[in-house]
Scaffold this active site. Sequence first.
Site, mmCIF file in Angstrom:
data_model
loop_
_atom_site.group_PDB
_atom_site.id
_atom_site.type_symbol
_atom_site.label_atom_id
_atom_site.label_comp_id
_atom_site.label_asym_id
_atom_site.label_seq_id
_atom_site.Cartn_x
_atom_site.Cartn_y
_atom_site.Cartn_z
ATOM 1 N N HIS A 191 0.841 -1.200 0.000
ATOM 2 C CA HIS A 191 0.000 0.000 0.000
ATOM 3 C C HIS A 191 0.872 1.244 0.000
ATOM 4 C CE1 HIS A 191 -3.264 -2.571 1.966
ATOM 5 N NE2 HIS A 191 -3.629 -2.292 0.750
ATOM 6 N N ARG A 298 -7.075 0.654 -14.053
ATOM 7 C CA ARG A 298 -6.831 -0.645 -13.399
ATOM 8 C C ARG A 298 -7.849 -0.811 -12.269
ATOM 9 N NH1 ARG A 298 -0.966 0.993 -14.130
ATOM 10 N NH2 ARG A 298 0.083 -0.769 -15.121
ATOM 11 N N ARG A 334 -10.522 -1.485 -17.694
ATOM 12 C CA ARG A 334 -10.057 -2.867 -17.750
ATOM 13 C C ARG A 334 -10.772 -3.662 -16.668
ATOM 14 N NH1 ARG A 334 -3.836 -4.320 -16.727
ATOM 15 N NH2 ARG A 334 -4.387 -3.890 -14.579
ATOM 16 N N GLU A 435 -0.721 -9.190 -23.606
ATOM 17 C CA GLU A 435 0.362 -9.171 -22.623
ATOM 18 C C GLU A 435 0.893 -10.577 -22.336
ATOM 19 O OE1 GLU A 435 -1.054 -7.420 -18.955
ATOM 20 O OE2 GLU A 435 -3.028 -8.314 -19.177
ATOM 21 N N ARG A 469 8.439 -9.802 -12.722
ATOM 22 C CA ARG A 469 8.610 -8.356 -12.863
ATOM 23 C C ARG A 469 8.913 -7.642 -11.546
ATOM 24 N NH1 ARG A 469 2.462 -6.673 -14.678
ATOM 25 N NH2 ARG A 469 2.725 -4.697 -13.597
ATOM 26 N N CYS A 506 0.114 0.314 -23.440
ATOM 27 C CA CYS A 506 -0.202 0.889 -22.122
ATOM 28 C C CYS A 506 0.755 0.418 -21.031
ATOM 29 C CB CYS A 506 -1.652 0.572 -21.727
ATOM 30 S SG CYS A 506 -1.937 -1.180 -21.433
HETATM 31 C C1 PEP Z 1 0.955 -4.482 -18.338
HETATM 32 O O1 PEP Z 1 1.054 -5.654 -17.989
HETATM 33 O O2 PEP Z 1 1.746 -3.912 -19.114
HETATM 34 C C2 PEP Z 1 -0.131 -3.640 -17.794
HETATM 35 C C3 PEP Z 1 -0.328 -2.420 -18.242
HETATM 36 O O3 PEP Z 1 -0.897 -4.156 -16.801
HETATM 37 P P1 PEP Z 1 -0.433 -4.270 -15.265
HETATM 38 O O4 PEP Z 1 0.832 -3.462 -15.113
HETATM 39 O O5 PEP Z 1 -1.566 -3.757 -14.464
HETATM 40 O O6 PEP Z 1 -0.216 -5.737 -15.123
HETATM 41 MG MG MG Z 2 -0.571 -6.661 -17.042
#
Ligand code: PEP
Ligand code: MG
Length: 587
Positions: A191, A298, A334, A435, A469, A506
Amino acid sequence: MLTRTGIAVSPGVAISPAMLFGSQEFRIPQRFVSVDAVDSEVSRFQASVATVSDALGENERVAREQLGDQYAAIFSAHRMMLRDPKLNGEIETLIRSKCFSPEFAASRVLRNYAKTLQNLGNAYLAERAADVFDLEKRLLKTLLGEQRPELSHLAEPVVVLAHNLTPGETANLNRDFVKGFATEAGGHTSHTAILAGALEIPAVVGIGKFLADVSAGDVVIIDGNRGEVIIDPDEATIAQYRDSLKQRESESERLAALNTIEARTNDNVRIQVLGNIEFPQEVTQCAKRGADGIGLYRTEFLYLGSDHEPTEEEHYDAYCRVIEEMGDHPVVIRTLDLGADKIPGDIEEFRTKADNPALGLRSIRLSLRHLEQFKTQLRAILRAAVHGHIRIMFPLVTTLLELRRARMILADVIEDLEEEKAEFRREIPVGMMVEVPAAALLAHNFAREVDFFSIGTNDLIQYTMAVDRAEPSVASLYRAGDPSILRLIQMVIDAGRVEGIPVTVCGQMSSDPKFVPLLIGLGIRNVSVTPIAVPEVKDVVRNFSVEDAEQIAKHALSLDVARDVENYLRTELNRLCPDRISGSPDT
Ligand code: PEP
Ligand code: MG
């Protein structure tokens, strides 16, 4: 001078004396009380719970007024935890049966809970332990009547360094004086990280042990662009950073003048620069900075910090608020992308026990298993669409059957709303995130069944490179410039062109100015970026022609390692925009 690296969670640079926060633990003066005192000690404990509960209620009120319901929910969750009869019962039992002092009993019980959370082997739950420590601190502070330095009562600029900052502490940061913060602990999903981004305070988290290397009052640079903390920097480094800060300030003023101007290449090709948001209130910054709409909302953050599943009306209100501020501009909503690293705190059914949640039941897969909840969200979106230009986007679509199934559910919802004679919009563009490499490879097939694509490079890189990631130890492999990523993006753009649907990028890649000419050269005409990056991206676009961009893309595609691609793009950006100010020296 010592440089430490962590995870950049909120961009910008801060240079100020360090304030070490929370490094001294509360000292508990006595472990036991006399048998005669047990009743009065229990009353003292109950009174402290009531005081802390009131203070949390006040935090909740302030957060709701200034930041919105999602932030307020963090404090209401704390309050519920504090009032939990089982927790209170355990503490009272220890006071009565073992004659523990309330301080000792409370600390023991709460720390036990926190340790259990930390040891469950789930990164999200481990981060929630910070919430329990927050409660412990608050209780001890009240019980001991001890005065600790309050982040909200500062009189001079500081950067705050802490092992961890709780959400309560972060939300209370006085933005006039706290110029930045850095913490040893924390990850992307805490958070605290989310609040830092929304407050736009430069921040770096997840640095690992570094507090022993710094003394209160040392000058510290927090570079929220690169994820670096420089302790006791030498004169030359301070001078470099001060220079870039000054330049950055005048650059921001110059960029503000572009707020009302469209992004066009210098040969007059229009580029849409949209904003990515997590909370409805961020839409104000997007509108102010001249975003062409919201390219990614999101919505899973409606769940974050919430102790209940949002109702249809709560979804609807949030969407209406965004539409209202964006006026005629498009808003891409989304559907829920829960799972993996985004798990709602108290809603048991979404907790995952998978060892590898990024490859597990997440996102559209989860929505297709929880149809009632998916339908609730779709109903709210279709109803809100009456008031503006809403588009629906499905996340993490991997197979065509999955997409078809999601579309069937949407058709069911439309039928239900029709039967109910509800006010809603029937015709609404439906798109998908690309993605997952599987979707990129079959982009031509998908393109025949959706109205638009949005490339989510954050996950596309993760799944293509087989790199978590959020995992710092393999971060050097996580690169948007990898030739494999460029190829996949190119395939998706080609499919979009052949099948006649628009393609947006995005993922975070499009917020990084060096990738903007490349993306446009590959054929992208729409990017959706973090709100703070909108003016800079618009500005970069104005410095080259589509032909320049195509040359850049062609050369980038001829290179075979990410490092060379990224160095080349950096050099090209500097050539195209020689006066550009990056915000950090030498980036
Ligand atoms: C992505 O995966 O690039 C994306 C925009 O979605 P998130 O970062 O919310 O997974
Ligand atoms: Mg994503």
